[in-house]
Design an enzyme around this catalytic site. Structure first.
Site, mmCIF file in Angstrom:
data_model
loop_
_atom_site.group_PDB
_atom_site.id
_atom_site.type_symbol
_atom_site.label_atom_id
_atom_site.label_comp_id
_atom_site.label_asym_id
_atom_site.label_seq_id
_atom_site.Cartn_x
_atom_site.Cartn_y
_atom_site.Cartn_z
ATOM 1 N N HIS A 91 0.828 -1.218 0.000
ATOM 2 C CA HIS A 91 0.000 0.000 0.000
ATOM 3 C C HIS A 91 0.852 1.253 0.000
ATOM 4 O O HIS A 91 2.002 1.242 0.429
ATOM 5 C CB HIS A 91 -0.914 0.010 1.233
ATOM 6 C CG HIS A 91 -2.020 -0.985 1.154
ATOM 7 N ND1 HIS A 91 -3.275 -0.663 0.683
ATOM 8 C CD2 HIS A 91 -2.043 -2.302 1.456
ATOM 9 C CE1 HIS A 91 -4.030 -1.745 0.712
ATOM 10 N NE2 HIS A 91 -3.316 -2.752 1.176
ATOM 11 N N GLU A 117 2.881 -0.479 4.206
ATOM 12 C CA GLU A 117 2.308 0.831 3.856
ATOM 13 C C GLU A 117 3.463 1.832 3.733
ATOM 14 O O GLU A 117 4.229 2.002 4.688
ATOM 15 C CB GLU A 117 1.365 1.236 4.993
ATOM 16 C CG GLU A 117 0.645 2.526 4.836
ATOM 17 C CD GLU A 117 -0.584 2.420 3.940
ATOM 18 O OE1 GLU A 117 -0.531 3.024 2.859
ATOM 19 O OE2 GLU A 117 -1.561 1.739 4.312
#
Lengths: 338, 338
Positions: free
Chosen positions: B124, B186
């Protein structure tokens, strides 16, 4: 336009438009226009309408795209203001933005007519690290260039540049081309669909300084001449792409990323491929890169744009007296008379 | 799980999934998975299939959203992996992502079953300045925590944090919850629909280091224990909004913007309204802010999240021998037996 003792005299700027949300996901302009409308309403309620030196029209250009949080609904609104699109036949099935560009042309134009607003300031954001740029189609629009000079001295917390796209008025495609004078105020870096307080504040100050200048100009002050660095767009460069899928195969090189307006020399790193290889700039001359890694230009095939810098001598200007204005009333020729 | 001389012994990680494009506009993962697939194909062609210590499955999770350059088509795919959504009745009119989550559950799961892959790493990006974070549902998953410790020593060019969302396995909603172990990797700051070379490279290195660790673990190496700082999510804070339009009326304060994981104290600036006023943090205790001004969370009503930091003692681990693995074979109970 008249010239008296080396001061260029220009018509009053009676009607100014400040537009936001021409791209619905460039949020500084959207929130700024909403805020200005709110402040404006309060001001109107408070004062019994003192005479303003200029009427300021606030416009949210693409309400549907703003609603959807997208750049556009069907097609890029800011490419829909060419003479051909505004005046060609319109089908019922036309993209929303082609219909909307006519509405805006009715509201702020018609483009190229005496009825058009005097100045359009269209607010934009970019993911490129460009600071505050005024983007215009002319390198000799003294109004735009004087506004730029005013911003340069008033707003020192952000780098400022003047970008010139050398496109004829007929071919000019963006909303700001509808006014007698106009420019895009482009500020970054800010991701699309995000609002960063520092970028919002820079835009707010930019608009305030612009409106201050217009009031000051209209009130008769003489603005001294001087030089301005103008960046004229020369060409665009696309990402390397896979010949089969058309997917990009490289990103902007980390040594180039965020270095908008830093001279790019032949042989300098340009891209880094996803396998880690460096690709260099193959041009024959050093040029100034800008719109480096702008989000919305992936689909337009633009990884960055390149500009040449030149120094433009801007003359002193002042507003025409009412007498001068009557004597110099511009005569617009219609198509038939051409 | 067995414990020998204070070394925790855990099953081999035979099957690992690396997923990108769960959100179609988070481009580092999209381009990295495409690149890994290309490299993998070449490797398979070259070698006559040497035995790998783990099979690595590369997945583009939301191909339609990737194609459209959007976070999702109908609904956020990364909220569609709850027990209820994966196992409830499915209508013909179900959103695309609800259908796709079942496909992925078939491919990588079924979630909670012995057939599920051993480890899911879901890639992500965020517009928040978070560096590289592993986000997991457990603060005592020694595999995830050891991978994090390995990244901490191998990847010093970017700040690393471990975030813990305290949600039960049944309620856990993201793709990584389908594996026996799993986390989101992330990385930011990167605008959505943009790829920045430095962020792409950090992700590529993160995945390489993760896979190196898995190979090393599977080959029998003992990993020493130690402490890890874990940030456990406590609560979300929304933007101030207009009660009528629900439009936001403030942005993250410039003094807070980009300061993810810097302790926020009661009274510290939190927001700056569009009229210029500062709003402060009204909480009663200092907490660590993260996901500050994440683009995709405007619609979720999250301006930032706040976490508590604690220090977790991670034990030494090694892979189970084949004999241990047979003796410790996990026994999964089916619904009926519960």
């Amino acid at each position: 336009m008249c010239q008296v003792a080396s001061v260029v005299c220009l018509p009053k700027l009676s009607r100014v438009a400040v537009c936001g949300g021409t791209h619905g996901n460039e949020l500084s302009g959207v929130y700024l226009v909403r805020e200005l409308v709110k402040v404006d309403k309060k001001a109107v309620e408070k004062k019994a309408e003192e005479e303003e030196p200029a009427s300021v029209l606030m416009v949210l250009s693409n309400p549907r795209a703003i609603q959807q949080g997208q750049r556009y609904v069907d097609t890029d609104l800011n490419r829909c203001f060419t003479h051909a699109i505004l005046n060609g036949p319109m089908l019922d099935t036309a993209p929303y933005e082609m219909i909307r560009s006519r509405e805006l042309n009715g509201m702020l134009g018609p483009k190229g007519s005496p009825e058009a607003v005097d100045l359009v300031c269209d607010l934009h954001n970019t993911t490129a690290n460009m600071g505050l740029c005024l983007i215009a189609y002319s390198d000799c629009d003294w109004i735009c260039l004087h506004i730029f000079r005013h911003l340069q001295v008033s707003q020192t917390s952000i780098p400022l540049r003047y970008i010139h796209f050398d496109v004829s008025n007929k071919e000019s495609y963006s909303l700001d081309s509808v006014g007698k004078h106009g420019f895009a105020m482009e500020i970054g870096a800010q991701p699309h669909s995000v609002v960063r307080s520092n970028i919002y504040t820079a835009m707010k100050l930019g608009v305030q300084h612009m409106l201050d200048w217009v009031r000051s100009f209209n009130s008769g002050r003489i603005f001294e001449g001087g030089f301005v660095d103008v960046f004229t767009m020369v060409k665009h460069i696309d990402y390397p792409r896979d010949s089969e899928t058309q997917n990009i195969t490289a990103a902007i090189h980390p040594q180039l990323q965020d270095r908008d307006f830093c001279l790019l020399h032949p042989g300098d790193p340009l891209f880094q491929t996803f396998s880690g290889e460096t690709l260099t700039y193959k041009g024959h001359q050093p040029l100034y890169p800008f719109f480096i890694n702008e989000c919305a230009y992936y689909e337009k095939g633009i990884a960055l744009s390149l500009a040449r810098r030149k120094r433009v001598m801007v003359p002193a200007i002042r507003v025409q007296t009412e007498q001068e204005q009557r004597a110099n009333e511009p005569r617009y020729t219609s198509e038939e008379e051409e």
